[in-house]
Design a protein around this motif. Structure first.
Motif, PDB file in Angstrom:
ATOM      1  N   GLN B   6       0.884  -1.324   0.176  1.00 23.48           N
ATOM      2  CA  GLN B   6       0.043  -0.132  -0.156  1.00 23.48           C
ATOM      3  C   GLN B   6       0.883   1.238   0.065  1.00 23.48           C
ATOM      4  OE1 GLN B   6      -3.132  -0.218   2.863  1.00 23.48           O
ATOM      5  NE2 GLN B   6      -3.463   1.901   2.693  1.00 23.48           N
ATOM      6  N   LYS B   7       0.599   2.334  -0.766  1.00 22.13           N
ATOM      7  CA  LYS B   7       1.234   3.454  -0.946  1.00 22.13           C
ATOM      8  C   LYS B   7       0.464   4.681  -1.170  1.00 22.13           C
ATOM      9  CE  LYS B   7       4.336   1.274  -4.399  1.00 22.13           C
ATOM     10  NZ  LYS B   7       5.094   1.383  -5.412  1.00 22.13           N
ATOM     11  N   PRO B   8       0.800   5.895  -0.549  1.00 18.98           N
ATOM     12  CA  PRO B   8       2.105   6.032   0.161  1.00 18.98           C
ATOM     13  C   PRO B   8       1.762   5.438   1.800  1.00 18.98           C
ATOM     14  CG  PRO B   8       0.683   7.893   0.049  1.00 18.98           C
ATOM     15  CD  PRO B   8       0.101   7.104  -0.749  1.00 18.98           C
ATOM     16  N   SER B   9       2.911   5.439   2.283  1.00 21.28           N
ATOM     17  CA  SER B   9       2.457   4.923   3.678  1.00 21.28           C
ATOM     18  C   SER B   9       2.010   6.000   4.735  1.00 21.28           C
ATOM     19  CB  SER B   9       3.878   4.270   4.302  1.00 21.28           C
ATOM     20  OG  SER B   9       5.164   5.409   4.453  1.00 21.28           O
ATOM     21  N   ARG B  10       2.633   7.146   4.555  1.00 21.90           N
ATOM     22  CA  ARG B  10       2.071   8.514   5.004  1.00 21.90           C
ATOM     23  C   ARG B  10       2.006   9.538   4.175  1.00 21.90           C
ATOM     24  NH1 ARG B  10       3.957   9.380  10.333  1.00 21.90           N
ATOM     25  NH2 ARG B  10       4.184   7.021  10.585  1.00 21.90           N
TER      26      ARG B  10
END
Lengths: 115, 114
Positions: B6-10
């Protein structure tokens, strides 16, 4: 409407003790009951799951007890360790109708295990 | 079980802008789900995304705010549109694999709207 009710909201246990988290549900269409463990900054990870054809499932220090008639299930963590400190979510899912394929989560229990 | 990237992580985003979150699975899956987890809260299902059909949204979530794409059996995106600080949450994708509904979650996208 909360489909799965979880308690307690928070739990503090001493190292080596037993942690017990309880959940209850109403929808009899549910037939899969997983528990997830979530550490800060991470997604939930499947810990253990049970189907209603058995009353208990044990994996290592983690045990699910299931009471179909009472529509309740619980997670027991034996010999709790500081590394078990996390948020635990119970959930339920079913095969038919509105329950098909989706998880209904409890509100979560924040477990702290003191060394 | 499936592995989800999953992207972005933050991300930290300005209000009024949009962010698209990507979810890539290492195997073909029929059902993909998008969840939101507000700070200190449980997971709430946003929508179910099945390949070849429109996403199904839960009560309180609308397509204009959370458009979803599902172009194939291994990929999906969720866009958070016209963001406000109330959208600050962790967004997670999940897939169902296996005969007995093995659910796997991505590591989540931590979104902060300023």
């Amino acid at each position: 409407q909360q489909q799965v009710k979880q308690s307690p909201q928070s739990l503090i246990v001493q190292k080596g003790g037993i942690s017990i988290i309880n959940c209850a549900y109403e929808n009899t269409a549910f037939d899969y009951f997983p528990w997830y463990q979530q550490f800060p900054g991470k997604g939930p990870a499947l810990l253990i799951a049970i189907r209603p054809d058995v009353s208990e499932k044990k994996e290592g220090r983690f045990t699910i007890s299931f009471n179909k008639s009472a529509k309740q299930f619980s997670l027991h963590i034996m010999d709790s360790q500081p590394g078990d400190s996390a948020t635990y979510f119970c959930a339920a899912s079913g095969r038919g109708g509105s329950t098909l394929g989706r998880l209904y989560f409890g509100r979560g229990t924040q477990l702290t295990v003191w060394p | 079980s499936a592995v989800i990237s999953q992207k972005p992580s933050r991300d930290i985003c300005q209000r009024g802008t949009s962010l698209t979150i990507q979810c890539q699975v290492d195997s073909q899956v029929t059902m993909m789900f998008w969840y939101r987890q507000q700070p200190g809260q449980s997971l709430t299902l946003i929508a179910t995304a099945n390949q070849g059909s429109e996403a199904t949204y839960e009560s309180g979530f609308v397509i204009d705010k959370f458009p979803i794409s599902r172009p194939n059996l291994t990929f999906s995106t969720l866009t958070v549109s016209n963001m406000s600080p109330e959208d600050s949450s962790i967004y997670l994708c999940s897939v169902v694999t296996g005969k007995y509904y093995g659910y796997t979650f991505g590591s989540g996208t931590r979104l902060t709207v300023v």
